[in-house]
Enzyme design. Structure first.
Site, short mmCIF file in Angstrom:
data_model
loop_
_atom_site.label_atom_id
_atom_site.label_comp_id
_atom_site.label_asym_id
_atom_site.label_seq_id
_atom_site.Cartn_x
_atom_site.Cartn_y
_atom_site.Cartn_z
N ASP A 1 -3.29 -0.05 2.08
CA ASP A 1 -4.22 -0.55 3.09
C ASP A 1 -3.49 -1.26 4.23
OD1 ASP A 1 -3.57 -2.36 1.09
OD2 ASP A 1 -5.48 -3.38 1.07
N GLU B 1 -5.36 -3.35 -1.92
CA GLU B 1 -4.55 -4.44 -2.48
C GLU B 1 -4.85 -5.74 -1.78
OE1 GLU B 1 -1.68 -7.45 -2.71
OE2 GLU B 1 -1.81 -6.21 -0.91
#
Length: 366
Positions: free
Chosen positions: A39, A105
């Site tokens: 991400d 995450e």
């Protein structure tokens, strides 16, 4: 598409956008998991690079830039390279290699599940049965150097939110208000005394930071509401509970002193446990990392107050997580993770790629 082009079995749409690949080795042995997170962050890139991100999105109701300010794009690039090498040499692999490309995450959107926790809840370990897991993170360290911390390596993390409700009034008549901005400033000042004055951190580090302050719409209006959000980092559960209590006490005291209504929430968006590096793995495989990096390897006995949801994986099976320095050659100090100026020098990624490959090849025999 890249993994499938290499003949790797692929499973998609895990935890919404996660991907798992499986390389089946030509020799008997364990299944080894390798993880990369993927991400980006709500950060406007200011590196000035020709390929700098120009993307924008909406986050927490605000228009924000979008940047790989934590280097997760580099993690994916490394694991794709590892996949390519291992797939082309799978006849020499003892066992199988599980490739985990993990979303979220940095935390899923509030009110949603996601990340490592959700991938586990959706059964990836039950389906693939890995024996051990390895991962890495790029950071502002010396070019191509790999650092490893035995035991507790990264902190537990919790987001907190404090909502302050006052009474709105004209800015020219503050006595008609219960000023939430004044209460907010008092809370922030007091929060900064928790670690410096209120708890004993001689043996257990802790961090309490404020990351978001929201209040007001116009210069001459004292608003009704304000909000504070931040992060708490600890290594000891008892100390974390003490920090929570201190924040509650601060909020209660400011509420009495100002007349505002104050509500405190913890673990907003979830909670990340301590990331723990299995000491046996560190001892057995440190020589492997030293060889993979041509001696650009060091043991760091100071844990990081960063946090990682890799911790959910390494709670289930033995895990080892290390840092890869990606500064330009010869540069010792550079903007760090989550900075709009964070830059990954691509030449440093080879050491990360080789480190993961060497771990896969050495683990069954060490």
């Amino acid at each position: 598409a890249h993994l499938r082009s290499l003949g790797i079995k692929v499973e998609t749409k895990i935890a919404y956008t996660g991907v798992v690949g499986l390389i089946e080795g030509g020799l008997p042995g364990p299944t080894i998991a390798l993880r990369a997170d993927m991400d980006a962050l709500p950060v406007e890139e200011k590196t000035g690079l020709p390929f700098a991100s120009k993307e924008r999105a909406t986050y927490l109701g605000q228009s924000v830039g979008v940047m790989h300010a934590c280097g997760h794009d580099a993690h994916v690039a490394i694991l794709m390279g590892v996949a390519e090498f291992l797939a082309k040499n799978k006849e020499n692999i003892e066992g199988n290699v599980m490739l985990i490309f993990q979303p979220a995450e940095e935390g899923p959107p509030e009110g949603e599940n996601g990340g490592a926790k959700m991938m586990l809840e959706e059964g990836i370990f039950e389906r693939y049965n890995p024996e051990v897991i390895f991962g890495l993170h790029v950071g502002n360290g010396p070019h191509g150097y790999v650092g490893l911390t035995p035991g507790p390596a990264m902190a537990a993390a919790s987001a907190y939110r404090i909502k302050i409700k006052g009474v709105q009034a004209h800015g020219s008549r503050p006595w008609d208000s219960i000023d939430p901005i004044m209460a907010t400033s008092q809370i922030i000042e007091a929060l900064n005394t928790i670690v410096s004055r209120r708890i004993n951190i001689i043996n257990n580090p802790a961090v309490v930071s404020v990351g978001i302050v929201k209040a007001g719409t116009r210069n001459n209006i004292i608003p009704e509401d304000s909000e504070i959000m931040g992060t708490i980092r600890t290594f000891d559960p008892k100390l974390r509970a003490q920090v929570y209590d201190e924040i509650r006490q601060i909020a209660a005291g400011v509420a009495v002193g100002t007349g505002a209504e104050i509500d405190v929430e913890f673990d907003v968006g979830g909670f990340y446990p301590v990331t723990f590096n299995n000491e046996d793995l560190v001892e057995r495989l440190s020589p492997t990392l030293k060889e993979a990096t041509n001696n650009k390897f060091y043991i760091n006995n100071s844990p990081s107050t960063g946090a990682e949801d890799f911790s959910f994986f390494s709670q289930e099976i033995p895990g080892m997580y290390f840092w890869l320095g990606v500064n330009a050659p010869g540069v010792m100090k550079a903007p760090g993770n989550h900075s709009p100026y964070f830059v990954v020098d691509d030449g440093a990624l080879d050491e990360g790629l080789k480190s993961l490959i060497y771990l896969v090849l050495d683990y069954p025999n060490k």
